[in-house]
Design a protein around this motif. Structure first.
Motif, short mmCIF file in Angstrom:
data_model
loop_
_atom_site.label_atom_id
_atom_site.label_comp_id
_atom_site.label_asym_id
_atom_site.label_seq_id
_atom_site.Cartn_x
_atom_site.Cartn_y
_atom_site.Cartn_z
N ARG A 19 0.84 -1.19 0.00
CA ARG A 19 0.00 0.00 0.00
C ARG A 19 0.88 1.24 0.00
N ALA A 20 0.66 2.12 -0.97
CA ALA A 20 1.48 3.33 -1.08
C ALA A 20 1.21 4.25 0.10
N SER A 21 2.27 4.89 0.57
CA SER A 21 2.11 5.84 1.67
C SER A 21 1.57 7.18 1.19
N ARG A 22 1.88 7.55 -0.06
CA ARG A 22 1.42 8.79 -0.68
C ARG A 22 1.33 8.56 -2.19
N GLY A 30 5.75 -1.51 -5.13
CA GLY A 30 5.66 -1.65 -6.58
C GLY A 30 4.64 -2.69 -6.98
N ILE A 31 4.19 -3.51 -6.03
CA ILE A 31 3.15 -4.51 -6.29
C ILE A 31 1.79 -3.82 -6.21
N CYS A 32 1.00 -3.95 -7.25
CA CYS A 32 -0.32 -3.32 -7.27
C CYS A 32 -1.34 -4.30 -6.69
N ASP A 33 -1.58 -4.21 -5.41
CA ASP A 33 -2.53 -5.06 -4.70
C ASP A 33 -3.86 -4.32 -4.61
N ASP A 36 -5.67 -3.91 -1.34
CA ASP A 36 -5.03 -3.17 -0.26
C ASP A 36 -4.56 -1.82 -0.79
N LEU A 37 -5.53 -0.94 -1.08
CA LEU A 37 -5.23 0.38 -1.62
C LEU A 37 -5.47 1.45 -0.56
N LYS A 38 -4.68 2.48 -0.60
CA LYS A 38 -4.93 3.61 0.29
C LYS A 38 -6.22 4.32 -0.10
N THR A 105 4.54 9.05 -10.11
CA THR A 105 3.63 8.68 -9.04
C THR A 105 4.19 7.53 -8.22
N THR A 106 3.94 7.56 -6.93
CA THR A 106 4.38 6.51 -6.02
C THR A 106 3.41 5.32 -6.03
N ASP A 107 2.14 5.61 -6.21
CA ASP A 107 1.07 4.63 -6.01
C ASP A 107 0.85 3.81 -7.28
N PRO A 108 1.05 2.48 -7.24
CA PRO A 108 0.86 1.66 -8.45
C PRO A 108 -0.56 1.71 -9.00
#
Length: 363
Positions: A19-22, A30-33, A36-38, A105-108
């Motif tokens: 889960r990306a922090s920001r 780097g794993i797009c789960d 489990d998304l923010k 972007t940080t978030d996959p």
């Protein structure tokens, strides 16, 4: 705040959470789960965008070619040419800017949505080319594709947003190349202003240009072209919603952006773009019987309000909270559906700027 927000993303980092922090300047494995998304709303938006896949060859333009040559006046053909030309220009800019945003972007999950948007912008670019290749001769094609470079009022309108987008690109490029030392506060401010310009490109300059095709269809002309435009319009509405959401998240994750100065800047910038659009429309649509300037100006103000709602701003033009000319909806929606913009992807919570201070911005 992360002191190195523009650093190139890592394709995999096993030492941090999935889960990306920001969404910018944070950390993620780097794993797009998708479980489990923010910001879980990104999954639904990703699905909605993906479900709209289409290709330009699905649209038949044989009757449009006859209409273009036999039904359209010389001025109507000119407007058709110029609009397809500048839509191609703006889509080309959109495609490249999305590439940059996807890179940093940080978030996959955000990156996945941006990748979809970029692919659709490439499709739209091909689609405008499909219109011009079908309808226009060589001279008319030159007219179409030279218009954004030669027409002073159009250049003035476009340059307002191009300058801000280019400023964002230049700053990030300079930092990545080591030509400029990164300043975190400057990064988020430049990104904020660049994103605002981009959603105006998507939600105002694109969507405004589409109205002309609706007006021709209402006059029983260029039906196939309008059908294609409505497919594009549905995509662009989704893109505008997504980037409005990104703007809201950016404000949420960076409360320092929530200032009276930024609120006033955003309102002033939107108004500046609206006035430039009106000035351009008055020039372009003179002697066009299918569309009145008053109707168009009202619709432009409505589009500006939609942009503001998506980005967490209040409506600017209170006289045009809804579409007054209902034919724009009737001829401007895919399959006749009324696809009003979704203004709130955060369930019941809406982000708003604080008009009195900088600490009232939350979900």
């Amino acid at each position: 705040m992360n002191a190195n927000a523009i650093k190139p993303f890592r394709v995999f980092n096993g030492n941090v959470n999935n889960r990306a922090s920001r969404i910018f300047g944070g950390e993620a494995s780097g794993i797009c789960d998708w479980d489990d998304l923010k910001y879980p709303a990104l999954l639904q938006l990703n699905k909605e965008m993906f479900s709209e896949y289409w290709i330009e060859d699905e649209i038949r333009l044989g009757d449009d070619l006859k209409d273009y040559r036999q039904k359209l006046t010389a001025k109507e053909r000119y407007v058709f040419n110029v609009i397809t030309g500048y839509l191609t220009q703006l889509d080309s800019i959109a495609n490249r800017f999305n590439f940059l945003l996807g890179y940093i972007t940080t978030d996959p999950s955000v990156a996945s949505c941006i990748q979809l948007i970029a692919s659709f912008e490439g499709l739209h670019n091909r689609s405008y080319q499909y219109l011009t290749s079908t309808m226009l001769n060589d001279s008319e094609k030159r007219q179409a594709f030279n218009a954004p470079k030669e027409l002073a009022t159009l250049k003035k309108r476009n340059q307002i947003i191009i300058d801000k987008i280019q400023e964002t690109v230049d700053y990030m490029e300079n930092v990545l190349a080591g030509k400029e030392e990164e300043n975190t506060e400057k990064f988020y401010q430049v990104l904020y202003e660049g994103l605002l310009a981009y959603i105006i490109l998507e939600g105002l300059y694109f969507s405004g240009g589409f109205v002309y095709f609706h007006s021709l269809a209402r006059d029983n002309k260029m039906i196939g072209s309008n059908n294609m435009i409505n497919l594009i319009k549905k995509d662009e509405t989704q893109h505008n919603v997504f980037y409005g959401m990104v703007m809201q998240i950016l404000m949420l994750e960076n409360p320092s952006l929530n200032t009276d100065e930024n609120y006033e800047y955003a309102v002033s910038f939107v108004k500046k773009c609206v006035e430039a659009e009106k000035e351009w429309a008055a020039e372009l649509f003179s002697e066009i019987d299918t569309l009145s300037i008053k109707e168009y100006n009202d619709y432009v103000e409505y589009l500006a309000n939609v942009i503001c709602r998506n980005a967490g701003l209040s409506d600017i033009y209170t006289e045009n909270k809804e579409v007054k000319s209902k034919w724009i909806i009737n001829y401007g929606e895919k399959n006749g559906e009324n696809r009003a913009t979704k203004a709130d992807f955060f369930e019941t919570n809406v982000i708003n700027y604080s008009h009195e201070g900088g600490d009232g911005f939350d979900l």
